[in-house]
Design a protein around this motif. Structure first.
Motif, mmCIF file in Angstrom:
data_model
loop_
_atom_site.group_PDB
_atom_site.id
_atom_site.type_symbol
_atom_site.label_atom_id
_atom_site.label_comp_id
_atom_site.label_asym_id
_atom_site.label_seq_id
_atom_site.Cartn_x
_atom_site.Cartn_y
_atom_site.Cartn_z
ATOM 1 N N THR A 77 0.814 -1.218 0.000
ATOM 2 C CA THR A 77 0.000 0.000 0.000
ATOM 3 C C THR A 77 0.851 1.272 0.000
ATOM 4 O O THR A 77 0.331 2.356 0.244
ATOM 5 N N ILE A 79 3.070 3.004 1.724
ATOM 6 C CA ILE A 79 3.296 4.057 2.732
ATOM 7 C C ILE A 79 4.794 4.177 3.025
ATOM 8 O O ILE A 79 5.479 3.177 3.241
ATOM 9 N N ARG A 81 7.499 6.219 5.494
ATOM 10 C CA ARG A 81 7.656 7.033 6.710
ATOM 11 C C ARG A 81 8.894 6.526 7.423
ATOM 12 O O ARG A 81 9.410 5.444 7.086
ATOM 13 N N TYR A 84 10.103 5.538 13.392
ATOM 14 C CA TYR A 84 10.317 4.351 14.220
ATOM 15 C C TYR A 84 10.918 4.767 15.559
ATOM 16 O O TYR A 84 11.364 5.897 15.727
ATOM 17 N N MET A 275 -3.270 6.263 9.294
ATOM 18 C CA MET A 275 -3.231 4.911 9.859
ATOM 19 C C MET A 275 -3.957 4.944 11.204
ATOM 20 O O MET A 275 -3.640 5.787 12.052
ATOM 21 N N TYR A 282 -6.068 1.350 7.593
ATOM 22 C CA TYR A 282 -5.341 2.528 7.127
ATOM 23 C C TYR A 282 -5.751 2.817 5.701
ATOM 24 O O TYR A 282 -6.203 1.926 4.968
ATOM 25 N N THR A 365 5.636 -6.365 7.346
ATOM 26 C CA THR A 365 4.547 -5.550 6.813
ATOM 27 C C THR A 365 5.015 -4.158 6.410
ATOM 28 O O THR A 365 4.205 -3.346 5.973
ATOM 29 N N GLY A 366 6.319 -3.861 6.554
ATOM 30 C CA GLY A 366 6.717 -2.458 6.403
ATOM 31 C C GLY A 366 7.956 -2.181 5.584
ATOM 32 O O GLY A 366 8.634 -1.180 5.799
ATOM 33 N N LYS A 369 8.835 1.124 2.295
ATOM 34 C CA LYS A 369 9.497 2.385 2.654
ATOM 35 C C LYS A 369 11.006 2.227 2.781
ATOM 36 O O LYS A 369 11.749 3.186 2.687
ATOM 37 N N ALA A 411 5.686 -0.703 13.689
ATOM 38 C CA ALA A 411 5.327 -1.493 12.506
ATOM 39 C C ALA A 411 3.909 -1.140 12.068
ATOM 40 O O ALA A 411 3.596 -1.153 10.885
ATOM 41 N N VAL A 413 0.917 -2.267 11.875
ATOM 42 C CA VAL A 413 -0.099 -3.104 11.247
ATOM 43 C C VAL A 413 -0.408 -4.225 12.236
ATOM 44 O O VAL A 413 0.488 -4.750 12.867
HETATM 45 O O1 PYC Z 1 4.693 0.086 7.383
HETATM 46 O O2 PYC Z 1 3.620 1.969 7.189
HETATM 47 C C1 PYC Z 1 3.683 0.737 7.097
HETATM 48 C C2 PYC Z 1 2.546 -0.005 6.584
HETATM 49 C C3 PYC Z 1 1.335 0.500 6.334
HETATM 50 C C4 PYC Z 1 0.608 -0.528 5.865
HETATM 51 C C5 PYC Z 1 1.354 -1.632 5.806
HETATM 52 N N1 PYC Z 1 2.555 -1.287 6.257
#
Ligand code: PYC
Ligand code: FAD
Length: 415
Positions: A77, A79, A81, A84, A275, A282, A365-366, A369, A411, A413
């Motif tokens: 998706t 995103i 950023r 952290y 989010m 989100y 999941t991230g 980025k 993270a 999610v």
């Molecule tokens: O890491 O920002 C994230 C994110 C949003 C949705 C899935 N991962």
């Protein structure tokens, strides 16, 4: 490789667009390369690119079992950023975010980086405390974030209901230079630049085995035959456990499906990313007008690229209470990706028990980025054989030594 430019568009317009070159070549594999990367997702391609750009290593093959960008890179998706909590994470995610700022110019390929701002809603007092803590940590790390009031949330995103039926919005962690990018374009841009440096991107080429001698990697068995190499980088996200098994070691990684969906396109109604992690959902709006929506990870390990059906209902229920205007929107598509989860929700960029075999995974999941920063750090590890400052903390032995880099909140999610 011909450069993309306004002049190239004008020239091609004059000749019915017949002169565009293929963006990357599709060669047959050579018997040997100085370095092989397994996995032509964003992280594998970025690793190859910075091997060439930063270290002059261009006799490189990137082997992909499907099509390039067809894994999580083309399913996320988007995103971007860097808010952290822990220092090693802030360093690599902020490096990555800053590389995104100029990536289109660097690659001569429009990756559509859109720093429209990302907000993570705080909807419990616990979340308020957590995000204030992150904001203070970010201030010390040189990452620009701020904790904003519910009124400011409403100003930035008028369609958001800040008096939710279950959880009111108590504030948000806001990163003004966070945003989104075009996922395919990131993969395509890196691929084109790698190909232009003479690297071989070999699609439909699955790695089936890893060969070694005296504790050093010597090559890989693939569906296109054996290919020898002095250095191997495994960058295969949800399939990392399988590759590690081929190389004779185990990883602290689990594979699960994470899913997303998009709606029919509508007129512009939202120009930030939101989010909402307490209710869990989100959303952002794509340039085509679709609402891009993400759900949680399945509660069990699997290799499906779908995700469980009940998540769709839970995610949409959460988003309808957060954004009541979407209640009658039709959903167009739903899909999933196989994400690679570590126990502390931080990645591995690491040497392995097999000599000259390196691993980059656990982005879970991230990792969209993180693509530029991760490629930068992994290339340094592969070129020098030792991690640089960005990768050092992310070694796989931290799980044995108890040196966790806990990012379960950042993270963002549900998992
Ligand atoms: O890491 O920002 C994230 C994110 C949003 C949705 C899935 N991962
Ligand atoms: P991939 O893109 O999956 O690439 C790995 C490649 O390895 C694949 O193409 C696969 O075919 C190949 N491969 C596997 N096994 C072999 C083999 N044996 N031989 C050859 N090739 C092989 N991150 C964010 O930062 N922001 C987000 O908003 C976000 N949203 C997400 C939403 C969803 C639904 C999903 C699934 C993920 C999301 N992510 C997000 C996470 C992000 O997509 C991933 O962390 C990132 O794309 C991982 O990139 P990669 O290059 O490591 O893996």
């Amino acid at each position: 490789m011909k450069r993309y430019s306004v002049f190239a568009i004008a020239r091609e317009a004059m000749r019915y667009h017949m002169g565009w070159e293929r963006a990357w070549a599709s060669p047959e594999p050579k018997p040997a390369y100085d370095a092989i990367i397994v996995g032509a997702g964003g992280h594998g391609l970025a690793t190859a690119y910075y091997l060439g750009k930063n270290f002059g290593i261009t006799n490189v093959a990137i082997l992909e079992k499907g099509w390039l960008g067809g894994g999580n890179t083309g399913r996320n998706t988007t995103i971007i950023r860097s808010n952290y909590l822990q220092d090693p994470s802030a360093a690599i995610y902020e490096k990555s975010r800053s590389l995104y700022e100029t990536l289109s110019q660097d690659l001569n390929y429009n990756v559509m980086f859109s720093p429209r701002g990302v907000m993570m809603l705080a909807q419990t007092h616990h979340e308020v405390r957590g995000y204030l803590r992150t904001q203070h940590a970010n201030a010390l790390q040189g990452v620009a974030t701020e904790f904003i009031t519910p009124q400011r949330v409403k100003e930035l995103c008028p369609i958001l209901n800040i008096d939710g039926p279950r959880y009111p919005v108590l504030g948000a962690l806001w990163q003004a230079r966070g945003g989104t990018g075009r996922h395919d374009a990131v993969a395509w841009g890196y691929a084109r630049a790698c190909s232009a440096m003479g690297m071989h991107i070999i699609q439909n080429c699955e790695v089936k085995g890893v060969r070694s001698e005296n504790g050093q990697v010597t090559g890989v068995d693939t569906t296109k035959g054996f290919i020898s190499t002095k250095k191997l980088g495994m960058v295969v996200a949800g399939h990392s456990g399988q590759l590690a098994e081929m190389a004779g070691f185990r990883l602290p990684i689990e594979a699960v499906a994470l899913q997303a969906l998009v709606s029919e396109p509508i007129k512009p109604c939202m120009d930030v990313v939101v989010m909402a992690n307490t209710v869990h959902g989100y959303m952002s709006q794509s340039d085509k007008g679709e609402m891009v929506i993400g759900g949680g990870t399945d509660g069990f390990n699997n290799y499906t690229q779908r995700g469980s059906f009940h998540h769709i209902e839970e995610t949409l229920r959460a988003l309808v209470e957060t954004f009541p205007i979407i209640s009658r929107l039709k959903m167009l598509r739903q899909w999933g990706g196989i994400v690679d989860m570590t126990g502390d929700r931080s990645p591995l960029i690491s040497k392995t028990p097999l000599g000259n075999c390196f691993i980059n995974c656990g982005w879970g999941t991230g990792g969209f980025k993180a693509i530029p920063g991760s490629g930068w750090a992994m290339a340094e590890l592969m070129a020098k054989g030792e991690p640089g400052p960005l990768a050092e903390a992310f070694n796989m032995w931290r799980f044995k030594d108890g040196q966790f880099i806990d990012e379960s909140v950042a993270a963002g999610v549900a998992h």
